[in-house]
Scaffold this motif. Structure first.
Motif, PDB file in Angstrom:
ATOM      1  N   VAL A 193       0.810  -1.207   0.000  1.00  0.00           N
ATOM      2  CA  VAL A 193       0.000   0.000   0.000  1.00  0.00           C
ATOM      3  C   VAL A 193       0.848   1.262   0.000  1.00  0.00           C
ATOM      4  N   LEU A 194       2.008   1.217   0.636  1.00  0.00           N
ATOM      5  CA  LEU A 194       2.858   2.398   0.751  1.00  0.00           C
ATOM      6  C   LEU A 194       4.023   2.382  -0.235  1.00  0.00           C
ATOM      7  N   SER A 195       3.932   1.586  -1.281  1.00  0.00           N
ATOM      8  CA  SER A 195       5.030   1.486  -2.232  1.00  0.00           C
ATOM      9  C   SER A 195       5.069   2.690  -3.168  1.00  0.00           C
ATOM     10  N   ALA A 196       6.269   2.971  -3.678  1.00  0.00           N
ATOM     11  CA  ALA A 196       6.425   4.070  -4.635  1.00  0.00           C
ATOM     12  C   ALA A 196       5.673   3.783  -5.924  1.00  0.00           C
ATOM     13  N   GLY A 197       5.625   2.498  -6.311  1.00  0.00           N
ATOM     14  CA  GLY A 197       4.923   2.131  -7.532  1.00  0.00           C
ATOM     15  C   GLY A 197       3.448   2.468  -7.457  1.00  0.00           C
ATOM     16  N   LEU A 198       2.835   2.188  -6.310  1.00  0.00           N
ATOM     17  CA  LEU A 198       1.410   2.492  -6.161  1.00  0.00           C
ATOM     18  C   LEU A 198       1.183   4.006  -6.134  1.00  0.00           C
ATOM     19  N   GLY A 199       2.073   4.730  -5.447  1.00  0.00           N
ATOM     20  CA  GLY A 199       1.933   6.182  -5.401  1.00  0.00           C
ATOM     21  C   GLY A 199       2.022   6.810  -6.776  1.00  0.00           C
ATOM     22  N   LEU A 200       2.959   6.330  -7.593  1.00  0.00           N
ATOM     23  CA  LEU A 200       3.095   6.871  -8.943  1.00  0.00           C
ATOM     24  C   LEU A 200       1.892   6.495  -9.814  1.00  0.00           C
ATOM     25  N   HIS A 201       1.341   5.314  -9.553  1.00  0.00           N
ATOM     26  CA  HIS A 201       0.177   4.924 -10.353  1.00  0.00           C
ATOM     27  C   HIS A 201      -1.048   5.751  -9.971  1.00  0.00           C
ATOM     28  N   VAL A 202      -1.181   6.101  -8.690  1.00  0.00           N
ATOM     29  CA  VAL A 202      -2.262   7.002  -8.285  1.00  0.00           C
ATOM     30  C   VAL A 202      -2.113   8.334  -9.011  1.00  0.00           C
ATOM     31  N   LEU A 203      -0.874   8.849  -9.052  1.00  0.00           N
ATOM     32  CA  LEU A 203      -0.618  10.083  -9.795  1.00  0.00           C
ATOM     33  C   LEU A 203      -0.980   9.924 -11.263  1.00  0.00           C
ATOM     34  N   HIS A 204      -0.671   8.773 -11.831  1.00  0.00           N
ATOM     35  CA  HIS A 204      -0.986   8.518 -13.235  1.00  0.00           C
ATOM     36  C   HIS A 204      -2.495   8.522 -13.472  1.00  0.00           C
ATOM     37  N   VAL A 205      -3.241   7.908 -12.562  1.00  0.00           N
ATOM     38  CA  VAL A 205      -4.701   7.869 -12.698  1.00  0.00           C
ATOM     39  C   VAL A 205      -5.281   9.280 -12.604  1.00  0.00           C
ATOM     40  N   SER A 238      -6.595  23.956 -22.597  1.00  0.00           N
ATOM     41  CA  SER A 238      -5.346  23.638 -23.279  1.00  0.00           C
ATOM     42  C   SER A 238      -4.160  23.640 -22.323  1.00  0.00           C
ATOM     43  N   ASN A 239      -4.071  24.659 -21.471  1.00  0.00           N
ATOM     44  CA  ASN A 239      -2.925  24.782 -20.563  1.00  0.00           C
ATOM     45  C   ASN A 239      -2.908  23.680 -19.505  1.00  0.00           C
ATOM     46  N   VAL A 240      -4.057  23.446 -18.868  1.00  0.00           N
ATOM     47  CA  VAL A 240      -4.108  22.434 -17.817  1.00  0.00           C
ATOM     48  C   VAL A 240      -3.940  21.031 -18.407  1.00  0.00           C
ATOM     49  N   SER A 241      -4.492  20.805 -19.583  1.00  0.00           N
ATOM     50  CA  SER A 241      -4.315  19.506 -20.239  1.00  0.00           C
ATOM     51  C   SER A 241      -2.845  19.246 -20.529  1.00  0.00           C
ATOM     52  N   LEU A 242      -2.116  20.278 -20.931  1.00  0.00           N
ATOM     53  CA  LEU A 242      -0.690  20.117 -21.213  1.00  0.00           C
ATOM     54  C   LEU A 242       0.077  19.752 -19.951  1.00  0.00           C
ATOM     55  N   ILE A 243      -0.239  20.420 -18.838  1.00  0.00           N
ATOM     56  CA  ILE A 243       0.431  20.103 -17.577  1.00  0.00           C
ATOM     57  C   ILE A 243       0.115  18.675 -17.147  1.00  0.00           C
ATOM     58  N   ALA A 244      -1.173  18.290 -17.238  1.00  0.00           N
ATOM     59  CA  ALA A 244      -1.555  16.930 -16.871  1.00  0.00           C
ATOM     60  C   ALA A 244      -0.869  15.910 -17.767  1.00  0.00           C
ATOM     61  N   LEU A 245      -0.719  16.234 -19.047  1.00  0.00           N
ATOM     62  CA  LEU A 245      -0.086  15.313 -19.992  1.00  0.00           C
ATOM     63  C   LEU A 245       1.357  15.022 -19.608  1.00  0.00           C
ATOM     64  N   VAL A 246       2.068  16.026 -19.125  1.00  0.00           N
ATOM     65  CA  VAL A 246       3.448  15.814 -18.690  1.00  0.00           C
ATOM     66  C   VAL A 246       3.499  14.761 -17.584  1.00  0.00           C
ATOM     67  N   PHE A 247       2.606  14.882 -16.604  1.00  0.00           N
ATOM     68  CA  PHE A 247       2.559  13.899 -15.523  1.00  0.00           C
ATOM     69  C   PHE A 247       2.133  12.526 -16.040  1.00  0.00           C
ATOM     70  N   VAL A 248       1.224  12.499 -17.012  1.00  0.00           N
ATOM     71  CA  VAL A 248       0.803  11.226 -17.601  1.00  0.00           C
ATOM     72  C   VAL A 248       1.988  10.513 -18.240  1.00  0.00           C
ATOM     73  N   LEU A 249       2.771  11.248 -19.019  1.00  0.00           N
ATOM     74  CA  LEU A 249       3.900  10.630 -19.730  1.00  0.00           C
ATOM     75  C   LEU A 249       4.985  10.153 -18.763  1.00  0.00           C
ATOM     76  N   VAL A 250       5.309  10.978 -17.764  1.00  0.00           N
ATOM     77  CA  VAL A 250       6.362  10.599 -16.817  1.00  0.00           C
ATOM     78  C   VAL A 250       5.952   9.365 -16.017  1.00  0.00           C
ATOM     79  N   SER A 251       4.750   9.393 -15.454  1.00  0.00           N
ATOM     80  CA  SER A 251       4.289   8.243 -14.666  1.00  0.00           C
ATOM     81  C   SER A 251       4.028   7.039 -15.557  1.00  0.00           C
TER      82      SER A 251
END
Length: 309
Positions: free
Chosen positions: A152-164, A202-215
């Motif tokens: 539950v406290l793993s980095a993988g799960l935290g990054l996947h929450v960010l991805h979602v 457009s602006n917020v979608s671009l910011i969210a997209l960066v997090f989508v790609l990294v995660s």
């Protein structure tokens, strides 16, 4: 993984969950942006704001129903029984499995989103319910899959929450804006509201997209390592490549709007350019639905590294 009726039903429910959650998230954000333009009954942005509120409520209701449907299919799959017999297994799944716990968190988040849609259009209580609802749904959804294998406290799960969260924000803004909200700003008197809202999308979608790609890169590395062969030789890898192709198509539509249609709309404020922006956004929204469907299939397929133990 067996490609039977239960698997297809579960993937269908998961895709509906993803689309509904994203639609609700995007509608809530758009409603917040449009609130100041909709205070008066005759305000140019009032119709769009009303659509955002209605689409939020409708999407949350669909999310709750899809959650219940997914739980039933999951119970049938875990118990190895037909769908009607799965009703008797639901309490056991909820109370004795990690999947049941994760589903309960996601369902609780959906209930919070429903409350936020019912308490009123503005206020701290609504924003708090929205924030908690989004966090709970994202955490529950992430914990239902392989990302929770590390704990539950793993980095993988935290990054996947960010991805979602990032994926739902990006996709939700595109879906809600392209299919429900921005078409209500077609009148010339609402052109200023349309341009301001389109720029925010457009602006917020671009910011969210960066997090989508990294995660997303991390998720791919976790599932297949650095092995191209693992991607090429597995069903999971083939589904991943299809998802990446659809993401690339969505990026093309988003890029057309951001670098061509939106600048032209800001210069001319013409009806033709407004329709062009909204139409391209609608095509991006259709592509986004495909991405969510493929993502649901991907989350219900075993990654190569998991298959190899």
């Amino acid at each position: 993984m067996r490609l039977d009726g239960l698997w297809f039903g579960q993937v269908a429910m998961a895709a509906l969950m993803d689309v509904a959650f994203a639609f609700a998230f995007g509608s809530a954000v758009l409603g917040t942006w449009l609130a100041s333009d909709a205070r008066l009954t005759v305000a140019p942005g009032r119709l769009a704001w009303q659509r955002s509120q209605r689409s939020l409520l409708a999407a949350v209701v669909v999310l709750l129903l899809a959650d219940l449907g997914w739980l039933l299919y999951q119970s049938a799959q875990m118990g190895g029984v037909r769908l009607p017999a799965a009703f008797a297994l639901v309490p056991t799944v909820l109370l004795q499995t990690s999947v049941g716990y994760a589903w309960s968190v996601a369902f609780g988040g959906a209930l919070l989103l429903l409350l936020s849609a019912l308490v009123g259009p503005e206020g701290r209580a609504r924003y708090l319910l929205l924030a908690l609802g989004v966090l709970f749904v994202a955490a529950g959804k992430a914990s239902m899959g392989h990302a929770a294998d590390g704990g539950v406290l793993s980095a993988g799960l935290g990054l996947h929450v960010l991805h979602v969260v990032a994926t739902s924000l990006w996709g939700g803004l595109v879906l809600a804006a392209g299919c429900a909200v921005l078409p209500a700003l077609g009148a010339s008197v609402a052109r200023g509201v349309l341009i301001r809202t389109a720029l925010k999308v457009s602006n917020v979608s671009l910011i969210a997209l960066v997090f989508v790609l990294v995660s997303g890169v991390f998720n791919v590395e976790r599932g297949a390592g650095a092995s191209l062969e693992a991607i090429q030789s597995s069903i999971w890898g083939h589904v991943l490549l299809l998802k990446l192709a659809l993401v690339a198509l969505a990026l093309v539509f988003g890029g057309l709007n951001r670098f061509l249609a939106l600048p032209r709309l800001r210069r001319t404020a013409s009806t033709m350019d407004a329709h062009t922006f909204v139409n391209v956004l609608y095509l991006e929204a259709l592509t986004m639905i495909g991405i969510f469907i493929i993502a649901a299939a991907l989350s219900h397929s075993a990654p190569p590294l998991t298959s190899m133990g």
